[in-house]
Design a protein around this motif. Structure first.
Motif, PDB file in Angstrom:
ATOM      1  N   GLN A  45       0.819  -1.193   0.000  1.00 49.96           N
ATOM      2  CA  GLN A  45       0.000   0.000   0.000  1.00 49.96           C
ATOM      3  C   GLN A  45       0.866   1.261   0.000  1.00 49.96           C
ATOM      4  OE1 GLN A  45      -1.622  -3.102   0.229  1.00 49.96           O
ATOM      5  NE2 GLN A  45      -1.142  -2.891   2.388  1.00 49.96           N
ATOM      6  N   PHE A  46       0.316   2.320  -0.617  1.00 49.53           N
ATOM      7  CA  PHE A  46       1.012   3.598  -0.714  1.00 49.53           C
ATOM      8  C   PHE A  46       0.027   4.736  -0.483  1.00 49.53           C
ATOM      9  CE2 PHE A  46       3.156   0.591  -3.438  1.00 49.53           C
ATOM     10  CZ  PHE A  46       4.503   0.827  -3.219  1.00 49.53           C
ATOM     11  N   ALA A  47       0.477   5.784   0.219  1.00 47.81           N
ATOM     12  CA  ALA A  47      -0.302   7.018   0.353  1.00 47.81           C
ATOM     13  C   ALA A  47       0.062   7.915  -0.824  1.00 47.81           C
ATOM     14  CB  ALA A  47       0.026   7.706   1.673  1.00 47.81           C
ATOM     15  N   ILE A  48      -0.945   8.483  -1.485  1.00 46.24           N
ATOM     16  CA  ILE A  48      -0.689   9.362  -2.631  1.00 46.24           C
ATOM     17  C   ILE A  48      -1.574  10.594  -2.538  1.00 46.24           C
ATOM     18  CG2 ILE A  48       0.007   7.483  -4.171  1.00 46.24           C
ATOM     19  CD1 ILE A  48      -2.727   7.704  -5.505  1.00 46.24           C
ATOM     20  N   SER A  49      -1.222  11.632  -3.279  1.00 40.36           N
ATOM     21  CA  SER A  49      -2.076  12.814  -3.362  1.00 40.36           C
ATOM     22  C   SER A  49      -2.188  13.228  -4.825  1.00 40.36           C
ATOM     23  CB  SER A  49      -1.518  13.958  -2.513  1.00 40.36           C
ATOM     24  OG  SER A  49      -0.238  14.326  -2.976  1.00 40.36           O
ATOM     25  N   LYS A  50      -3.388  13.658  -5.195  1.00 38.64           N
ATOM     26  CA  LYS A  50      -3.673  14.034  -6.571  1.00 38.64           C
ATOM     27  C   LYS A  50      -3.650  15.554  -6.686  1.00 38.64           C
ATOM     28  CE  LYS A  50      -7.684  14.606  -8.685  1.00 38.64           C
ATOM     29  NZ  LYS A  50      -9.006  14.512  -9.185  1.00 38.64           N
TER      30      LYS A  50
END
Length: 125
Positions: A45-50
């Motif tokens: 799992q990875f935290a991302i921001s758009k």
């Protein structure tokens, strides 16, 4: 019931197909991709921001195996071999986007080398 003209064509159809125009993909934000390193047959799992202006994303899979990616609600939720979107080995594709906070990735088979897919947010595509 279909109605055919004297020339055998279905009435009301154009003689030539319509050309579909698409806008080219333009990167959002800093232009640097999000790199998902170390993908294996165990979900990661990875935290991302758009970026605010992003309407699409380009997913690049340089791995020698297919990879699945899925938007998840938290870092404890994971993609499986039968969920998410499958990206073929050594391919790239541009798709519309939502606003995920977390994503999960998994390789569909054991990669024979490094497996580091990339995601790039942007517009168009």
């Amino acid at each position: 019931m279909a109605i055919y003209g004297q020339d055998g064509k279905l009435s009301g159809t154009p003689d030539t197909p319509m050309t579909v125009l698409t806008a080219p993909f333009v990167r959002s934000g800093t232009g640097d991709p999000i790199i998902f390193s170390g993908i294996t047959t165990t979900a990661k799992q990875f935290a991302i921001s758009k970026p605010a202006d992003a309407t699409s994303y380009r997913f690049v899979n340089p791995c020698n195996v297919d990879v699945r990616i899925r938007k998840v609600a938290s870092l404890s939720e994971a993609v499986t071999q039968t969920t998410g979107t499958r990206f073929l080995a050594r391919s790239s594709e541009t798709l519309g986007t939502s606003e995920p906070t977390f994503v999960s990735l998994i390789a569909t088979a054991a990669p024979s080398g490094d497996c580091n897919p990339e995601l790039q947010y942007g517009r168009g595509g």
